[in-house]
Design a protein around this motif. Structure first.
Motif, PDB file in Angstrom:
ATOM      1  N   PRO A  34       0.926  -1.334  -0.021  1.00 56.32           N
ATOM      2  CA  PRO A  34       0.058  -0.221   0.094  1.00 56.32           C
ATOM      3  C   PRO A  34       0.677   1.383  -0.044  1.00 56.32           C
ATOM      4  CG  PRO A  34      -0.840  -1.468   1.581  1.00 56.32           C
ATOM      5  CD  PRO A  34       0.590  -2.145   1.245  1.00 56.32           C
ATOM      6  N   LEU A  35       0.409   2.228  -0.737  1.00 55.99           N
ATOM      7  CA  LEU A  35       1.439   3.442  -0.961  1.00 55.99           C
ATOM      8  C   LEU A  35       1.662   4.354   0.343  1.00 55.99           C
ATOM      9  CD1 LEU A  35       0.372   4.688  -4.435  1.00 55.99           C
ATOM     10  CD2 LEU A  35       2.190   3.065  -3.942  1.00 55.99           C
ATOM     11  N   GLU A  36       0.481   3.968   1.351  1.00 53.20           N
ATOM     12  CA  GLU A  36       0.778   4.715   2.704  1.00 53.20           C
ATOM     13  C   GLU A  36       2.111   4.017   3.356  1.00 53.20           C
ATOM     14  OE1 GLU A  36      -2.581   2.302   2.913  1.00 53.20           O
ATOM     15  OE2 GLU A  36      -2.504   3.467   1.115  1.00 53.20           O
ATOM     16  N   GLN A  37       2.634   3.063   2.855  1.00 55.46           N
ATOM     17  CA  GLN A  37       3.702   2.547   3.283  1.00 55.46           C
ATOM     18  C   GLN A  37       5.195   3.029   2.876  1.00 55.46           C
ATOM     19  OE1 GLN A  37       3.790  -1.699   3.904  1.00 55.46           O
ATOM     20  NE2 GLN A  37       1.657  -1.741   4.506  1.00 55.46           N
ATOM     21  N   GLU A  63      10.157  10.886   0.762  1.00 55.70           N
ATOM     22  CA  GLU A  63       9.487  11.530  -0.531  1.00 55.70           C
ATOM     23  C   GLU A  63       9.859  10.720  -1.705  1.00 55.70           C
ATOM     24  OE1 GLU A  63       7.493  14.715  -0.472  1.00 55.70           O
ATOM     25  OE2 GLU A  63       7.117  13.872   1.368  1.00 55.70           O
ATOM     26  N   GLY A  64       9.768   9.304  -1.467  1.00 57.51           N
ATOM     27  CA  GLY A  64      10.325   8.674  -2.705  1.00 57.51           C
ATOM     28  C   GLY A  64      11.683   8.142  -2.503  1.00 57.51           C
ATOM     29  N   TYR A  92       4.226   6.989  -8.270  1.00 54.30           N
ATOM     30  CA  TYR A  92       4.262   5.731  -7.614  1.00 54.30           C
ATOM     31  C   TYR A  92       2.743   4.869  -7.879  1.00 54.30           C
ATOM     32  CZ  TYR A  92       8.827   6.092  -5.474  1.00 54.30           C
ATOM     33  OH  TYR A  92      10.165   6.298  -5.253  1.00 54.30           O
ATOM     34  N   VAL A  93       2.878   3.797  -8.373  1.00 60.03           N
ATOM     35  CA  VAL A  93       1.302   3.062  -8.448  1.00 60.03           C
ATOM     36  C   VAL A  93       1.424   1.697  -8.147  1.00 60.03           C
ATOM     37  CG1 VAL A  93      -0.304   2.293 -10.518  1.00 60.03           C
ATOM     38  CG2 VAL A  93       1.683   4.024 -11.051  1.00 60.03           C
ATOM     39  N   ASN A  94       0.219   1.436  -7.274  1.00 60.70           N
ATOM     40  CA  ASN A  94      -0.132   0.106  -6.942  1.00 60.70           C
ATOM     41  C   ASN A  94      -1.207  -0.262  -7.839  1.00 60.70           C
ATOM     42  OD1 ASN A  94      -1.460  -2.152  -5.385  1.00 60.70           O
ATOM     43  ND2 ASN A  94      -0.107  -1.737  -3.803  1.00 60.70           N
ATOM     44  N   THR A  95      -1.055  -1.114  -8.774  1.00 59.13           N
ATOM     45  CA  THR A  95      -2.217  -1.557  -9.636  1.00 59.13           C
ATOM     46  C   THR A  95      -3.408  -2.457  -8.856  1.00 59.13           C
ATOM     47  OG1 THR A  95      -0.636  -3.234 -10.272  1.00 59.13           O
ATOM     48  CG2 THR A  95      -0.936  -1.434 -11.745  1.00 59.13           C
ATOM     49  N   GLU A  96      -2.613  -3.105  -8.062  1.00 57.18           N
ATOM     50  CA  GLU A  96      -3.627  -4.214  -7.357  1.00 57.18           C
ATOM     51  C   GLU A  96      -4.818  -3.278  -6.594  1.00 57.18           C
ATOM     52  OE1 GLU A  96      -3.347  -7.559  -3.962  1.00 57.18           O
ATOM     53  OE2 GLU A  96      -1.607  -7.663  -5.335  1.00 57.18           O
ATOM     54  N   LEU A  97      -4.280  -2.221  -5.947  1.00 60.37           N
ATOM     55  CA  LEU A  97      -4.993  -1.434  -4.895  1.00 60.37           C
ATOM     56  C   LEU A  97      -5.829  -0.167  -5.694  1.00 60.37           C
ATOM     57  CD1 LEU A  97      -3.245  -1.457  -1.632  1.00 60.37           C
ATOM     58  CD2 LEU A  97      -5.090  -2.926  -2.309  1.00 60.37           C
TER      59      LEU A  97
END
Length: 758
Positions: free
Chosen positions: A94-97, A101-102, A132-137
C-alpha cells in the motif's frame, strides 16, 4: 584521445544510489507484469502532445573519459510552458507505506533524464515527477520538484565522479586485457595433434559470427583449445566476453586452470566462477533476509566497495577467492558472484544461467550478448538438461495436503486447493485403468483453477512464508510458465502412483527453446568427446544447417589401448544367467592386467547383483562401490583411492552416466583399465517411448534418438576416462553382444577398431 564509457542511466544511478538489504521474502511473480501494466496505465492518462518512452542520450567528458549516457524516460509532459520528466514506479505494498518523499535511486534516475533533456533543449529549469502506482489497489502517489539546469548539472557530475573510479579501473583493465590477449602465445610448448585444428575452427566461428559443433576426443585438451582462441578473439576486438558453460563442478576447475595457465603467460583477464547458492552460502540455512543473515543485511550498501576491491586485486575469482572477499566485506557470496559476472571478461557457470528462462542472467543486454561467445562444454549433457529446464509438473497430493492444512484456517486457500484436487479426481475417473496416458489438450479450466490458487495464496504469503504453500506457489507458477510455451515439441501426460496423480508438461525436443535462449549471442561452440552422431546433436540442441562442424581425430595411438569385446547378453531378461560369466571375465582380466580398474554398469541394481557375486568368489581384491547420494567429499575420497604405482589391484564399481563416468581425470597409472557392461540404454519407460514416437513422427529414427544415442554416449564417456595423455596405456573391455551389431558398432570410435573379440 578520450575513451568512451557507454552506460545506461539506470545502470549508472543504481551503481551510485542502490542501498539496503537482500530480501528474498515472498514477492508475487506478477510483479514484473504489474510494473509494465502500471507504466501503461499511467501513460494512457497523458494528454495530447505528451510523449512516452522517449530516448535520451548525452556525452559528458570527465577526468580523461567520455561518458556516453542514455536511456528511455517514461514520460515527457508539457503544460503551460513547463516541461516535466515523469518516472513511473510500481509499488507492491500500500502506498501509505512509502517512506519519505520517494526513493533516492528513483529521484536520481528521473533527474538524470531531466538533465539530458534540459541541456539538449537549453532549458534553464525543468520539473521532475515520481509517480508511484499500486495496480492491485488502484492507488497512485505523486512527488514533484523543480530543478534548475545548474542543480542538475552539479548532480550528474557528482554521480559520474562517484562512478569514475570503477569506470577507470575497468577502462585500464580493458586496455591491458586487449593488449595482453593480442600478444598471448599458445600456453604450451606445442599443440597436441588436433588442438590447432580445433582452436582454428573456434576462432573462425567467432570471426564469422557462426556456431560450431566440435567432436574432439577425450584427452586432447578441449578446454584450452576453445578458451585460447576465444581470448585471442578478445585481443582482436571480435568479442568482449566469454561464457564457459558446464554441467559439472570438475569441468569448471579445468576451465579455471586453463585461464590461470594463460595468465601465467602474461594474459590480463578477469574471470568469475559462479557456484550454486546452497553450496556457497555461509549460513546453516539459505535464508536471504536481513533479520537472519548479516551478509544479506545492508548488502547493497557495501557491494560497490567489495566489487572494486576484488577487481583491483584479483584476476581469477574462484569460489575460494570470492568467499574470502565476501567475508572481508560482509556480503552474500552468491549475489556477489552474480554481480561480478556482469563486470568480468569470462564467466564459468552452469548451463542454467544462459539457457534456463527462470534462472538466466537477466541484466545481460542485447548489445552485450552480441559481443559474447558461449563455450558449451560436454555439450551432450545439454539434451537432457534442456528437457528438464523446459518441463514442469504438478501433483494431486500437494493440493490435497494444502486442503487439509488450511481447513478452518484460511477459506480461500482451502477452497482453491480443493478445486484443483477435485479436478485431479475427475481426470483420474476418466482414466481408471491406466497408470500413464497422454492428454491431447491442456484443460483451460485447470489453468483458471491454478490462477485462482495463485491469487488466493499471494495475500497469505505476503504476510508470512508458509513453507508448503510457498513451495506449491512456485511449482504452480513454473507450470503456468511452461504451459505458455506448449507447442508440438511438447507432450502432456498423466501419471498415477498409488493414490497420487501427476500431470506433466514434458519437453520432448528442447532444440527450439535452447536456440531461442541463445539466439542473440555472437557465437556458440558446442563441444564434447562424444558428440556423435553430429546430426543428432545438431537436431536436439538447436543447431542450424549452416553451422560449422569439425571432427578431430584422436591424438593418441591405437597401440596405447587394448580393446576387447565380449559378446554376452546384458539385456534385463538375461542378466541372471550371464552374471557368472561377467564375474569370470572380471577375474580373468584383473589377473592378466592387475592395477586400478573402473567397472561400469547400466543400473545400480545390476551393479549390486554382480558386485555381491564377485565378493562371494573373491574377498581378497580391494573394491570400491559407488553409493547412491554421494557427496562431493565422498566422491573425492573414492577417487583418492586410485593411486599410481600401486602393487595391489583396485576395482571401482560405478554406474554408467553417473558421477564417475565423465569429467574425472585419472592420469597415468591411476587408472589401468575400464570395463563397460552393457550398451547403456536408458531404461525403457513411458517418457523415453514418448520421445521415440515424437522423432519417428518427424522422420527421424526415434529409437536411436531416445535410446541408442544417449546410451552409447554413456559408454564412450565412461571408456574415455582411460587414456588422458600421450603416455597413458590401458585396457578397455566392452561386454555386450550388441557392440558387434549396428547401430552400436558404427558408434565405436575409430581408435578402437583394432579390438579383439573374446
Amino acid at each position: 584521445m578520450m575513451s568512451d564509457i557507454h552506460i545506461s542511466v539506470r545502470t549508472l544511478v543504481e551503481y551510485v544510489y542502490s542501498s539496503g538489504s537482500i530480501d528474498s521474502r515472498f514477492r508475487p511473480q506478477s510483479t514484473l507484469v504489474d510494473g509494465t501494466r502500471a507504466h501503461q496505465k499511467i501513460q494512457k492518462t497523458y494528454k495530447v502532445g505528451d510523449q512516452k518512452e522517449v530516448y535520451l542520450s548525452v556525452e559528458i567528458p570527465f577526468d580523461g573519459m567520455n561518458f556516453v549516457i542514455d536511456g528511455r524516460c517514461d514520460g515527457l509532459l508539457f503544460e503551460d510552458g513547463e516541461v516535466t520528466i515523469d518516472e513511473i514506479k510500481s509499488f507492491s505494498r500500500p502506498l501509505e507505506q512509502l517512506e519519505g518523499e520517494g526513493y533516492p535511486v528513483h529521484w536520481a534516475q528521473a533527474k538524470a533524464y531531466a538533465y539530458i533533456y534540459a541541456r539538449e533543449q537549453k532549458l534553464q529549469d525543468i520539473f521532475v515527477q515520481l509517480t508511484y502506482v499500486n495496480t492491485e489497489l488502484d492507488q497512485k502517489k505523486y512527488y514533484k520538484s523543480k530543478f534548475t539546469l545548474t542543480q542538475l548539472e552539479d548532480f550528474i557530475y557528482e554521480v559520474i565522479k562517484t562512478y569514475a573510479p570503477y569506470a577507470r579501473l575497468q577502462l585500464q583493465h580493458i586496455e591491458n586485457r586487449n593488449a595482453s590477449a593480442k600478444e598471448l602465445a599458445f600456453p604450451f610448448p606445442s599443440y597436441r595433434n588436433g588442438q590447432r585444428q580445433l582452436a582454428g575452427a573456434v576462432y573462425k566461428t567467432i570471426s564469422d559470427r557462426k556456431n560450431l559443433f566440435a567432436k574432439a576426443p577425450t584427452g586432447i585438451g578441449k578446454t584450452i583449445s576453445t578458451l585460447f582462441p576465444s581470448v585471442k578473439a578478445i585481443g582482436e576486438g571480435e568479442i568482449t566476453r566469454i561464457f564457459y558453460l558446464t554441467a559439472k563442478t570438475i569441468t569448471r576447475t579445468t576451465a579455471e586452470e586453463a585461464l590461470d595457465r594463460m595468465r601465467a603467460c602474461g594474459l590480463s583477464l578477469k574471470s568469475v566462477t559462479v557456484t550454486a547458492k546452497d553450496k556457497v552460502c555461509f549460513k546453516d540455512e539459505t535464508n536471504c533476509q536481513k533479520e537472519y543473515c548479516e551478509f544479506a543485511n545492508g548488502y547493497y550498501d557495501r557491494i560497490n566497495g567489495a566489487v572494486l576491491d576484488i577487481l583491483a586485486n584479483e584476476q581469477g575469482l574462484t569460489r575460494e577467492v570470492i568467499e574470502r572477499y565476501a567475508l572481508k566485506h560482509k556480503v552474500c557470496p552468491f549475489e556477489y558472484s552474480i554481480d561480478l559476472a556482469y563486470a568480468v571478461d569470462a564467466v564459468i557457470c552452469d548451463y542454467n544461467y544462459i539457457f534456463d528462462p527462470q534462472v538466466s542472467l537477466k541484466r545481460l543486454f542485447e548489445e552485450q550478448k552480441k559481443s559474447t561467445v558461449l563455450l558449451v562444454d560436454e555439450a551432450h549433457n545439454l539434451v537432457d538438461r534442456g528437457r528438464e529446464m523446459f518441463s514442469a509438473s504438478i501433483s494431486k497430493d500437494v493440493f490435497l495436503q494444502l486442503k487439509k492444512e488450511y481447513k478452518g484456517i484460511n477459506k480461500p486457500v482451502y477452497e482453491a486447493a480443493g478445486k484443483v484436487n477435485s479436478w485431479f479426481i475427475s481426470l483420474k475417473k476418466e482414466h481408471p485403468n491406466k497408470n500413464e496416458f497422454v492428454i491431447e489438450t491442456l484443460d483451460e479450466g485447470l489453468i483458471e483453477l491454478l490462477h485462482e490458487f495463485i491469487e488466493t495464496a499471494e495475500p497469505l504469503l505476503k504476510i508470512e512464508p508458509h513453507a508448503n504453500l510457498l513451495d506449491s506457489y512456485f511449482t504452480v507458477q513454473s507450470f503456468l510458465k511452461i504451459a505458455e510455451l506448449l507447442d508440438d515439441h511438447f507432450v502432456m501426460y498423466g501419471e498415477k502412483h498409488k493414490n497420487n496423480f501427476t500431470l506433466k508438461l514434458f519437453c520432448l525436443d528442447p532444440s527450439q527453446l535452447l536456440k531461442q535462449m541463445g539466439k542473440s549471442f555472437r557465437s556458440k561452440v558446442f563441444f564434447s568427446a562424444t558428440l556423435s552422431p553430429m546430426t543428432y546433436y545438431r537436431d536436439v540442441v538447436g543447431g542450424n544447417e549452416d553451422d560449422f562442424a569439425v571432427m578431430i581425430s584422436s591424438p593418441f595411438s591405437k597401440e596405447q589401448t587394448d580393446v576387447y569385446l565380449k559378446p554376452l547378453s546384458t539385456r534385463y531378461r538375461d542378466r541372471e544367467n550371464t552374471k557368472g560369466e561377467i564375474v569370470a571375465a572380471i577375474q580373468t582380466f584383473i589377473k592378466n592386467n592387475p592395477g586400478n580398474w573402473l567397472i561400469f554398469f547400466p543400473s545400480y541394481q545390476y551393479l549390486l547383483t554382480v558386485y555381491e557375486q564377485f565378493k562371494q568368489q573373491d574377498s581378497e581384491t580391494n573394491t570400491l562401490l559407488q553409493s547412491q547420494g554421494m557427496t562431493e567429499a565422498d566422491r573425492e575420497a573414492f577417487l583418492k583411492e586410485f593411486q599410481p604405482d600401486s602393487t595391489d589391484t583396485l576395482l571401482g564399481f560405478a554406474v554408467l552416466g553417473g558421477i564417475f563416468s565423465e569429467g574425472i581425470d585419472l592420469k597415468g597409472d591411476r587408472l589401468n583399465g575400464v570395463m563397460v557392461v552393457g550398451v547403456g540404454l536408458p531404461q525403457i519407460c513411458f517418457e523415453r517411448d514418448l520421445i521415440k514416437d515424437h522423432f519417428n513422427k518427424n522422420s527421424k529414427n526415434g529409437y536411436n534418438y531416445a535410446y541408442v544415442y544417449p546410451g552409447m554416449n554413456k559408454v564412450l564417456q565412461s571408456a574415455g576416462r582411460l587414456i588422458r595423455s600421450e603416455t597413458d596405456r590401458g585396457t578397455i573391455v566392452l561386454i555386450d553382444d550388441r557392440f558387434l551389431k549396428q547401430p552400436y558398432h558404427a558408434l565405436l570410435p575409430e581408435e578402437w577398431s583394432n579390438y579383439t573379440v573374446i
